[in-house]
Design a protein around this motif. Sequence first.
Motif, short mmCIF file in Angstrom:
data_model
loop_
_atom_site.label_atom_id
_atom_site.label_comp_id
_atom_site.label_asym_id
_atom_site.label_seq_id
_atom_site.Cartn_x
_atom_site.Cartn_y
_atom_site.Cartn_z
N PRO A 66 -14.10 3.74 -1.90
CA PRO A 66 -13.53 5.10 -1.87
C PRO A 66 -12.27 5.21 -1.01
CG PRO A 66 -15.49 4.96 -0.47
CD PRO A 66 -15.38 3.64 -1.15
N VAL A 67 -12.00 4.17 -0.21
CA VAL A 67 -10.82 4.22 0.67
C VAL A 67 -9.90 3.02 0.37
CG1 VAL A 67 -9.99 4.20 3.07
CG2 VAL A 67 -12.16 5.33 2.51
N ILE A 68 -8.64 3.34 0.07
CA ILE A 68 -7.65 2.26 -0.17
C ILE A 68 -6.65 2.30 0.98
CG2 ILE A 68 -5.75 1.48 -1.64
CD1 ILE A 68 -7.20 2.68 -4.05
N ILE A 69 -6.54 1.17 1.68
CA ILE A 69 -5.49 1.06 2.71
C ILE A 69 -4.40 0.22 2.06
CG2 ILE A 69 -4.89 0.38 5.06
CD1 ILE A 69 -7.22 2.24 5.24
N LEU A 70 -3.27 0.86 1.78
CA LEU A 70 -2.21 0.15 1.08
C LEU A 70 -1.13 -0.29 2.06
CD1 LEU A 70 -1.32 0.78 -2.51
CD2 LEU A 70 0.24 -0.38 -0.96
#
Length: 328
Positions: A66-70
């Motif tokens: 649910p969390v994308i660190i780009l």
Amino acid sequence: MNVDKGYVDAPIPEGVDLKEEIKRLKKEKHAVIMAHYYQREEIQEIADYIGDSLALAQLAAKVEEPVIILCGVHFMGETAKILCPEKTVIVPDLSAGCSLADSCPADDFKQFIKENPGHTVVSYVNTTAAVKALTDVVVTSSNAKQIVDSLPKDEKIIFGPDRNLGNYINSITGRSMKVWDGACHVHEQFSIEKIMKLKEENEDAKVLVHPECPKPIRLIADKIGSTQALLNYAIENESKKFIVCTESGILFQMQKQCPEKTFIPAPPEDGTCACNECNFMKMITLEKLYNSLKYLAPEIEVDEKLAKKAIKPVKRMLKISKDLGIIK
Ligand code: 13P
Ligand code: SF4
């Protein structure tokens, strides 16, 4: 929590092992870390996925967390958020911009489209969500040729914002797309004289060139391609030496995957520096990544109405790329 500077401005606890803490926080927050090939080595090392612009867009559409660190620049986070509006998308420093995206303000691009009625609008992924919302199909350097080729031969096309990529695509497809006059400051900075000198000193070296580079640099290339295509060529080609004309972050992966080969970064015109770095890409540090995971900030926000328009050309790109077998 203070994010006025574009990143979480919080102290790092003394003695903390940043890499270990990032790994622990990533699990705790159900996050996935993605990094572009131009990121710092330590960021590439800790990422779950590393890729070029196309791979990162495709991954964002696919991952389950649910969390994308780009770990990349702002437009990459925006593209991920457009594709996954329900997810938390974080770029550890929101001020990590892109000179190419900045060279194409949406209002001016809208005017350009108005002045050229009846044209299909093809935009490079290095654009803001507002420009994508004006676009019919998005491309990256990995699929621009194939996507332009897939359009009917008599279709009139506007291409933005990179003039070098646009002119290159015109030259290899025989099209005469109307090209927006934008450019990336990193790829425009290479010195042809210094590269020619390197070529003389290293006669056995192959020259690898990103299509965002100007024509004189492209003309001396043994291989022109996206970041991923240049990496693949370096792996597969039997040469032992390569002069690399793109952002120097990719040399880390080239060297890692081909430890027995020599990679020489192409130098920029200015100063004495031997390689050419994107100052925006290098704004992402382990400290900012750590704090972004700890506080789940700063988040990328895209206006809902804009996102609904912008998702269409991005999805169209992914679909054509899949249909053509460019991505799986
Ligand atoms: P690719 O990732 O498509 O090679 O593009 C390079 C670039 O400049 C990304 O900002
Ligand atoms: Fe933008 Fe160029 Fe940096 Fe890529 S390398 S993010 S195109 S400024």
